[in-house]
Design an enzyme around this catalytic site. Structure first.
Site, short mmCIF file in Angstrom:
data_model
loop_
_atom_site.label_atom_id
_atom_site.label_comp_id
_atom_site.label_asym_id
_atom_site.label_seq_id
_atom_site.Cartn_x
_atom_site.Cartn_y
_atom_site.Cartn_z
N HIS A 169 0.80 -1.22 0.00
CA HIS A 169 0.00 0.00 0.00
C HIS A 169 0.83 1.27 0.00
O HIS A 169 0.31 2.37 0.19
CB HIS A 169 -0.94 -0.01 1.22
CG HIS A 169 -2.21 0.72 1.00
ND1 HIS A 169 -2.62 1.77 1.79
CD2 HIS A 169 -3.19 0.55 0.07
CE1 HIS A 169 -3.78 2.21 1.37
NE2 HIS A 169 -4.16 1.49 0.33
N LYS A 171 2.96 4.52 -1.36
CA LYS A 171 2.80 5.45 -2.48
C LYS A 171 3.99 6.40 -2.47
O LYS A 171 3.87 7.55 -2.05
CB LYS A 171 1.50 6.26 -2.37
CG LYS A 171 0.23 5.42 -2.49
CD LYS A 171 -0.56 5.45 -1.23
CE LYS A 171 -1.82 4.61 -1.38
NZ LYS A 171 -2.53 4.49 -0.08
N ASP A 176 16.53 9.62 -8.67
CA ASP A 176 18.00 9.78 -8.69
C ASP A 176 18.62 9.73 -7.29
O ASP A 176 19.73 10.23 -7.10
CB ASP A 176 18.38 11.11 -9.35
CG ASP A 176 18.08 11.12 -10.84
OD1 ASP A 176 18.03 10.03 -11.44
OD2 ASP A 176 17.89 12.22 -11.40
#
EC number: 3.1.-.-
Length: 223
Positions: A169, A171, A176
């Protein structure tokens, strides 16, 4: 910055007819000095604040946006349509895409679900430019309508999914190794134009390192 206490220290004393002019002049001099001190403090604080930004929060983006950004307007030459229904001004999503598209070496994505084509197009463009893209996503969401996971795989992007009954779950995305995008925001059209969501852009090295460690842990776990 101590403004309240400084004003309190500037005490007014009863003025006589004899020394009124001198008292007023002295008070004006004190006020002018206080203004100079405040101005000096503000100038010296600016570099410190800039330094804090370099090692902390860069920006926080809030959703929903009123409109999706115009794809043509983001391309060289801009949008040529006379009546375009999409946004030609900066939005939270357009800022998000700018950060995402700034990757030059690596892009590690760990997101519950990806169905937003504006985001997917940027990811595919980065992959085609030679940026090493790795994606971790939820196995159940990968098979939902509109999921772009198969599109990424077909393009040759490395994708791994969780293998448990629970959801993957997270996000977040690491750009870089220098920027972290993290928040409640699922990479879906619904999240852009309807949901109350947030993404915080961070540049703190220690925080980024901890998220990178978590990404690498999941990447190995979901082989």
């Amino acid at each position: 910055m101590g403004c309240a206490s400084s004003k309190e220290e500037v005490a007014l004393t009863p003025l006589s007819d004899v020394n009124a002019a001198k008292e007023v002049a002295d008070l004006k001099a004190q006020v002018d000095q206080l203004k100079r001190q405040l101005a000096s403090a503000g100038q010296s604080a600016a570099p410190a604040a800039a330094g804090a930004v370099k090692g902390g929060v860069v920006e926080t983006l809030f959703f929903p946006d009123e409109k999706l950004p115009c794809r043509n307007n983001r391309r060289p030459g801009g949008c040529k349509r006379q009546h375009c229904e999409y946004s030609h001004t900066p939005t939270s999503l357009s800022r998000f895409l700018d950060y995402l598209g700034s990757a030059t070496r690596t892009l590690d994505i760990c997101v519950f679900t990806i169905t937003n084509d504006d985001i997917s197009d940027v990811v595919l463009e980065l992959h085609n430019k030679g940026v090493r893209v790795r994606i971790i996503s939820d196995n159940d969401q990968a098979h939902t309508q509109g999921s772009d996971i198969d599109k990424f795989r077909q393009a040759g992007i490395a994708v791994r999914q969780d293998k448990t009954a629970a959801h993957m779950h997270h996000k977040f995305a690491i750009i870089d190794g220098r920027l972290l995008l993290n928040g409640s925001f699922n990479w879906t059209r619904q999240a852009v134009t309807a949901n109350n969501e947030n993404v915080t852009v961070l540049s703190d090295p220690k925080l980024i390192a901890s998220f990178q460690q978590q990404f690498d842990k999941l990447w190995d776990m979901f082989k």
